[in-house]
Scaffold this active site. Structure first.
Site, short mmCIF file in Angstrom:
data_model
loop_
_atom_site.label_atom_id
_atom_site.label_comp_id
_atom_site.label_asym_id
_atom_site.label_seq_id
_atom_site.Cartn_x
_atom_site.Cartn_y
_atom_site.Cartn_z
CB SER A 32 -0.97 0.01 1.19
OG SER A 32 -0.29 0.14 2.41
CG HIS A 52 9.24 1.12 12.49
ND1 HIS A 52 9.36 -0.23 12.35
CD2 HIS A 52 8.83 1.33 13.77
CE1 HIS A 52 9.05 -0.83 13.49
NE2 HIS A 52 8.73 0.09 14.37
C1 GRF Z 1 3.94 -0.66 6.89
O1 GRF Z 1 3.16 -0.61 8.06
C2 GRF Z 1 5.34 -0.21 7.18
O2 GRF Z 1 5.43 0.73 8.20
C3 GRF Z 1 6.03 -1.48 7.60
O3 GRF Z 1 5.44 -2.48 6.81
C4 GRF Z 1 4.14 -2.08 6.42
C5 GRF Z 1 4.06 -2.20 4.92
O4 GRF Z 1 2.76 -2.04 4.44
N1 GRF Z 1 7.45 -1.36 7.45
P1 GRF Z 1 2.51 -1.99 2.87
O5 GRF Z 1 3.13 -3.26 2.28
O6 GRF Z 1 3.14 -0.77 2.33
O7 GRF Z 1 1.02 -1.99 2.70
#
Ligand code: GRF
Length: 189
Positions: free
Chosen positions: A13, A109
């Site tokens: 996402s 993060h």
């Molecule tokens: C996010 O919550 C990011 O902070 C963490 O992994 C998740 C990735 O989500 N490092 P997406 O794959 O971008 O939907």
């Protein structure tokens, strides 16, 4: 034109939010590839829909960490990005990649670092009972979520929130913050 590579292992996402922000604002940034270690990740579907090349380095099929890391370094060198954007990439980058792209790799993060580093930042903040958590974008160093912080936004945990509503708020904050930070790094204000 600045070049970036996005790396992810799962949903993607943030990748999509970054790609759409660049497009919607006509920014001179090209996502030259999305690299994933996971051939089943939904992020590959998103890359197809966005018309961005997906490069799959199937970690399990490669079966050897050193070989995988060497292939990844070679691929990054071939792509030559100005910035490597980790967006849900679930592996630790080896020191040789961190060194080769020093201060040119960023990560997002889902907590206010240095609180709640590691895999379950949202759940840990929720279980701890903090009233404010948030999102951090930082440069990647050789540790886990330890590199220099570039920007953060707070997310309040309100009465009535559940883990699910908190997760939703965190992801919305990510999608707001990450594209803007990337644009700022590459293009200045
Ligand atoms: C996010 O919550 C990011 O902070 C963490 O992994 C998740 C990735 O989500 N490092 P997406 O794959 O971008 O939907």
């Amino acid at each position: 034109m600045k070049k970036i590579v996005v790396m992810g292992s799962g949903n993607g996402s943030n990748f999509q939010a970054i790609a759409e922000y660049i497009r919607n604002n006509g920014l001179p940034i090209e996502i030259v590839a999305m690299i994933t270690d996971n051939p089943k990740a939904f992020i590959i579907e998103r890359a197809k829909n966005l018309g961005i090349p997906a490069r799959v380095l199937d970690y399990k099929a490669i079966g050897d960490k050193d070989l995988y890391n060497k292939m990844l370094l070679d691929l990054l060198n071939e792509l030559g990005p100005d910035l490597v954007v980790l967006a849900g990439y679930m592996r630790i980058l080896p020191p040789e990649i961190v060194k080769a792209f020093e201060r040119r790799i960023v990560n997002i993060h889902p907590s206010l670092l240095p609180s709640f580093p590691g895999l379950h930042g949202i759940e840990q903040a929720w279980s701890y009972g903090v009233k404010v958590t948030g999102v951090t974008v930082h440069f990647v160093d050789e540790g886990v979520d330890t590199g220099p912080i570039i920007d953060q936004v707070p997310v309040r945990i309100e009465e009535g929130d559940t883990l699910e509503t908190l997760e939703k708020k965190i992801h919305e904050a990510e999608h707001e913050l990450y594209p803007r930070v990337i644009a700022r790094i590459l293009l200045g204000n």
